[in-house]
Design a protein around this motif. Structure first.
Motif, PDB file in Angstrom:
ATOM      1  N   ARG A  55       9.575 -12.259  -9.243  1.00  0.00           N
ATOM      2  CA  ARG A  55       8.381 -11.578  -9.741  1.00  0.00           C
ATOM      3  C   ARG A  55       7.275 -11.482  -8.692  1.00  0.00           C
ATOM      4  NH1 ARG A  55       8.220 -15.495 -14.873  1.00  0.00           N
ATOM      5  NH2 ARG A  55       8.952 -16.857 -13.196  1.00  0.00           N
ATOM      6  N   SER A  56       6.994 -12.598  -8.028  1.00  0.00           N
ATOM      7  CA  SER A  56       5.904 -12.603  -7.049  1.00  0.00           C
ATOM      8  C   SER A  56       6.226 -11.709  -5.856  1.00  0.00           C
ATOM      9  CB  SER A  56       5.614 -14.029  -6.584  1.00  0.00           C
ATOM     10  OG  SER A  56       6.745 -14.600  -5.959  1.00  0.00           O
ATOM     11  N   VAL A  57       7.487 -11.696  -5.442  1.00  0.00           N
ATOM     12  CA  VAL A  57       7.893 -10.859  -4.307  1.00  0.00           C
ATOM     13  C   VAL A  57       7.719  -9.384  -4.653  1.00  0.00           C
ATOM     14  CG1 VAL A  57       9.848 -10.165  -2.860  1.00  0.00           C
ATOM     15  CG2 VAL A  57       9.477 -12.590  -3.403  1.00  0.00           C
ATOM     16  N   PHE A  58       8.177  -9.011  -5.840  1.00  0.00           N
ATOM     17  CA  PHE A  58       8.034  -7.622  -6.288  1.00  0.00           C
ATOM     18  C   PHE A  58       6.566  -7.211  -6.355  1.00  0.00           C
ATOM     19  CE2 PHE A  58       7.020  -5.008 -10.020  1.00  0.00           C
ATOM     20  CZ  PHE A  58       7.644  -3.810  -9.667  1.00  0.00           C
ATOM     21  N   LEU A  59       5.721  -8.050  -6.928  1.00  0.00           N
ATOM     22  CA  LEU A  59       4.315  -7.710  -7.089  1.00  0.00           C
ATOM     23  C   LEU A  59       3.583  -7.633  -5.750  1.00  0.00           C
ATOM     24  CD1 LEU A  59       3.567  -9.863 -10.234  1.00  0.00           C
ATOM     25  CD2 LEU A  59       3.345  -7.369 -10.103  1.00  0.00           C
ATOM     26  N   VAL A  60       3.882  -8.548  -4.836  1.00  0.00           N
ATOM     27  CA  VAL A  60       3.246  -8.542  -3.522  1.00  0.00           C
ATOM     28  C   VAL A  60       3.627  -7.278  -2.746  1.00  0.00           C
ATOM     29  CG1 VAL A  60       3.430  -9.618  -1.245  1.00  0.00           C
ATOM     30  CG2 VAL A  60       2.770 -10.977  -3.220  1.00  0.00           C
ATOM     31  N   ASP A  61       4.894  -6.899  -2.771  1.00  0.00           N
ATOM     32  CA  ASP A  61       5.309  -5.664  -2.101  1.00  0.00           C
ATOM     33  C   ASP A  61       4.645  -4.443  -2.736  1.00  0.00           C
ATOM     34  OD1 ASP A  61       6.863  -6.902  -0.209  1.00  0.00           O
ATOM     35  OD2 ASP A  61       8.767  -6.569  -1.243  1.00  0.00           O
ATOM     36  N   SER A  62       4.498  -4.471  -4.050  1.00  0.00           N
ATOM     37  CA  SER A  62       3.844  -3.359  -4.748  1.00  0.00           C
ATOM     38  C   SER A  62       2.371  -3.271  -4.365  1.00  0.00           C
ATOM     39  CB  SER A  62       3.985  -3.524  -6.264  1.00  0.00           C
ATOM     40  OG  SER A  62       5.342  -3.521  -6.662  1.00  0.00           O
ATOM     41  N   LEU A  63       1.692  -4.422  -4.304  1.00  0.00           N
ATOM     42  CA  LEU A  63       0.286  -4.437  -3.896  1.00  0.00           C
ATOM     43  C   LEU A  63       0.132  -3.962  -2.454  1.00  0.00           C
ATOM     44  CD1 LEU A  63      -0.892  -7.815  -5.471  1.00  0.00           C
ATOM     45  CD2 LEU A  63      -1.723  -5.537  -6.084  1.00  0.00           C
ATOM     46  N   ALA A  64       1.047  -4.369  -1.592  1.00  0.00           N
ATOM     47  CA  ALA A  64       0.983  -3.955  -0.188  1.00  0.00           C
ATOM     48  C   ALA A  64       1.086  -2.441  -0.068  1.00  0.00           C
ATOM     49  CB  ALA A  64       2.091  -4.634   0.607  1.00  0.00           C
ATOM     50  N   ARG A  65       2.048  -1.853  -0.767  1.00  0.00           N
ATOM     51  CA  ARG A  65       2.192  -0.385  -0.721  1.00  0.00           C
ATOM     52  C   ARG A  65       0.950   0.298  -1.281  1.00  0.00           C
ATOM     53  NH1 ARG A  65       7.432  -1.755  -2.370  1.00  0.00           N
ATOM     54  NH2 ARG A  65       6.898  -1.328  -4.554  1.00  0.00           N
ATOM     55  N   TYR A  66       0.396  -0.253  -2.338  1.00  0.00           N
ATOM     56  CA  TYR A  66      -0.766   0.357  -2.985  1.00  0.00           C
ATOM     57  C   TYR A  66      -1.968   0.403  -2.041  1.00  0.00           C
ATOM     58  CZ  TYR A  66      -4.451   1.135  -6.450  1.00  0.00           C
ATOM     59  OH  TYR A  66      -5.519   1.644  -7.142  1.00  0.00           O
ATOM     60  N   PHE A  67      -2.257  -0.732  -1.376  1.00  0.00           N
ATOM     61  CA  PHE A  67      -3.437  -0.775  -0.519  1.00  0.00           C
ATOM     62  C   PHE A  67      -3.190  -0.142   0.846  1.00  0.00           C
ATOM     63  CE2 PHE A  67      -4.674  -3.953  -3.666  1.00  0.00           C
ATOM     64  CZ  PHE A  67      -5.967  -3.522  -3.925  1.00  0.00           C
ATOM     65  N   GLN A  68      -1.938  -0.090   1.285  1.00  0.00           N
ATOM     66  CA  GLN A  68      -1.637   0.662   2.496  1.00  0.00           C
ATOM     67  C   GLN A  68      -1.889   2.151   2.285  1.00  0.00           C
ATOM     68  OE1 GLN A  68       2.390  -0.628   3.118  1.00  0.00           O
ATOM     69  NE2 GLN A  68       1.834  -2.245   4.563  1.00  0.00           N
ATOM     70  N   SER A  69      -1.625   2.617   1.081  1.00  0.00           N
ATOM     71  CA  SER A  69      -1.870   4.031   0.775  1.00  0.00           C
ATOM     72  C   SER A  69      -3.347   4.368   0.777  1.00  0.00           C
ATOM     73  CB  SER A  69      -1.260   4.388  -0.593  1.00  0.00           C
ATOM     74  OG  SER A  69      -1.996   3.776  -1.654  1.00  0.00           O
ATOM     75  N   LYS A  70      -4.191   3.343   0.718  1.00  0.00           N
ATOM     76  CA  LYS A  70      -5.640   3.540   0.740  1.00  0.00           C
ATOM     77  C   LYS A  70      -6.222   3.185   2.115  1.00  0.00           C
ATOM     78  CE  LYS A  70      -6.157   2.918  -4.196  1.00  0.00           C
ATOM     79  NZ  LYS A  70      -6.594   4.307  -4.410  1.00  0.00           N
ATOM     80  N   ALA A  71      -5.359   3.173   3.130  1.00  0.00           N
ATOM     81  CA  ALA A  71      -5.752   3.009   4.543  1.00  0.00           C
ATOM     82  C   ALA A  71      -6.235   1.609   4.887  1.00  0.00           C
ATOM     83  CB  ALA A  71      -6.813   4.039   4.931  1.00  0.00           C
ATOM     84  N   PHE A  72      -5.852   0.611   4.094  1.00  0.00           N
ATOM     85  CA  PHE A  72      -6.150  -0.770   4.466  1.00  0.00           C
ATOM     86  C   PHE A  72      -5.063  -1.278   5.418  1.00  0.00           C
ATOM     87  CE2 PHE A  72      -8.678  -0.567   0.590  1.00  0.00           C
ATOM     88  CZ  PHE A  72      -9.790  -1.331   0.922  1.00  0.00           C
ATOM     89  N   ASN A  73      -5.467  -2.190   6.296  1.00  0.00           N
ATOM     90  CA  ASN A  73      -4.487  -2.898   7.106  1.00  0.00           C
ATOM     91  C   ASN A  73      -3.939  -4.041   6.255  1.00  0.00           C
ATOM     92  OD1 ASN A  73      -3.021  -3.860   9.369  1.00  0.00           O
ATOM     93  ND2 ASN A  73      -4.613  -5.380   9.721  1.00  0.00           N
ATOM     94  N   VAL A  74      -2.656  -3.992   5.911  1.00  0.00           N
ATOM     95  CA  VAL A  74      -2.055  -4.952   4.994  1.00  0.00           C
ATOM     96  C   VAL A  74      -0.955  -5.731   5.704  1.00  0.00           C
ATOM     97  CG1 VAL A  74      -0.877  -5.291   2.793  1.00  0.00           C
ATOM     98  CG2 VAL A  74      -2.554  -3.450   3.042  1.00  0.00           C
ATOM     99  N   ILE A  75      -1.002  -7.039   5.566  1.00  0.00           N
ATOM    100  CA  ILE A  75       0.013  -7.931   6.117  1.00  0.00           C
ATOM    101  C   ILE A  75       0.752  -8.571   4.948  1.00  0.00           C
ATOM    102  CG2 ILE A  75       0.399  -9.984   7.535  1.00  0.00           C
ATOM    103  CD1 ILE A  75      -2.431  -9.276   8.764  1.00  0.00           C
ATOM    104  N   VAL A  76       2.067  -8.539   4.981  1.00  0.00           N
ATOM    105  CA  VAL A  76       2.882  -9.044   3.876  1.00  0.00           C
ATOM    106  C   VAL A  76       3.601 -10.319   4.316  1.00  0.00           C
ATOM    107  CG1 VAL A  76       4.732  -8.559   2.243  1.00  0.00           C
ATOM    108  CG2 VAL A  76       3.220  -6.716   3.000  1.00  0.00           C
ATOM    109  N   ARG A  77       3.532 -11.321   3.464  1.00  0.00           N
ATOM    110  CA  ARG A  77       4.226 -12.571   3.768  1.00  0.00           C
ATOM    111  C   ARG A  77       4.876 -13.099   2.482  1.00  0.00           C
ATOM    112  NH1 ARG A  77       1.419 -18.357   5.241  1.00  0.00           N
ATOM    113  NH2 ARG A  77       3.328 -19.513   5.694  1.00  0.00           N
ATOM    114  N   HIS A  78       6.165 -13.412   2.564  1.00  0.00           N
ATOM    115  CA  HIS A  78       6.892 -14.017   1.443  1.00  0.00           C
ATOM    116  C   HIS A  78       7.250 -15.432   1.840  1.00  0.00           C
ATOM    117  CE1 HIS A  78       7.001 -10.216  -0.626  1.00  0.00           C
ATOM    118  NE2 HIS A  78       7.590  -9.639   0.394  1.00  0.00           N
TER     119      HIS A  78
END
Length: 285
Positions: A258-281
């Protein structure tokens, strides 16, 4: 010009981080006395901006405590000179620091004949409190190995990063402990758990079968929308306070689905808004 001050607890990985910054093109200085910061900025950085346009300085508890209490004033002066100055504070759990020192057999800088390693770690935390309060970013390396730490540092200083605040999204498992460096922690354990489906147990939140399962659950979509709406509302407040980084952690029981899915979803969402996003699992090795 950019000055990155790297500080934190001994054994937390500052040497690895400083070596990584050097590989990224930073002019690096280890353990510069805080009393010399003013002189270094005025008489070195500003006098030769071509060489010192990107500089990283390591500062640790070997500085005298009165110098550490003057740290905030030093930052004010540096930033008044038009230099972008960020402070990264690195830490780790006491048990992890003790283990690292026992494995490497290196001597903690504050230990002596009358002071044990455990006592030295506690004293160092107290000494560095004034510096920790000034940190733009806190990195906990308790469960971070060598290559992960190098990648984190590279991501933080990557060239051409967005002008907006950088967001680190991190998944984790509550049964392994909460991340100490998170600004926001969201608990996804209330959501349907793919682990209890025998056909999905062996997969993670990165696999399509798990993604399809979670996307089909309305409560998961509602949970994601609430988090993204909350962050969109409050991120601008952090930007107004001149924060450079914001760490958002989402946890489930084991940190696999669940947490992995949600974190990846949040990363895609904020990347689409031109934020610099770093993902870590954290739990996916």
């Amino acid at each position: 010009m950019k000055l990155l001050i790297l500080t934190g607890l001994s054994g937390s990985g500052k040497s690895i981080a400083l070596d990584t910054l050097e590989d990224c093109g930073f002019y690096c200085i280890d353990n510069l006395p805080i009393k010399l910061l003013d002189d270094f900025v005025s008489n070195v950085m500003l006098q030769d901006q071509a060489i010192y346009s990107k500089t990283a300085i390591g500062i640790d508890a070997r500085n005298q405590s009165d110098s550490l209490y003057a740290f905030v004033d030093k930052l004010v002066f540096i930033r008044s000179q038009g230099i972008q100055c960020d402070v990264i504070f690195m830490q780790a759990e006491d048990s992890v620091l003790l283990k690292r020192y026992s494995e490497t057999r290196r001597r903690h800088p504050l230990t002596n004949l009358h002071q044990s390693l455990k006592e030295a770690i506690k004293i160092e935390k107290d000494i560095l409190k004034p510096v920790a309060k000034s940190a733009d970013l806190v990195v906990d390396t308790s469960r971070t190995h060598y290559h992960q730490l190098r990648q984190l540092i590279r991501d933080y200083v990557q060239e051409g990063e967005a002008l907006k605040i950088s967001i680190q999204t991190q998944s984790f498992g509550f049964k392994h402990g909460i991340p100490l460096d998170a600004d926001f922690i969201f608990d996804a354990r209330c959501l349907p758990n793919p682990y209890w489906n025998p056909e999905l147990r062996a997969y993670t939140g990165k696999d399509q079968v798990v993604i399809d399962f979670l996307e089909s659950e309305a409560v998961v979509t509602e949970f994601f929308q609430d988090i993204s709406t909350f962050l969109e509302r409050w991120i601008p407040r952090f930007e107004q306070e001149n924060r450079s980084y914001l760490t958002v952690a989402v946890g489930c029981t084991g940190g696999q689905h669940r947490s992995v899915f949600l974190v990846d979803s949040l990363a895609r969402y904020f990347q689409s808004k031109a934020f610099n996003v770093i993902v870590r699992h954290r739990e996916l090795q």
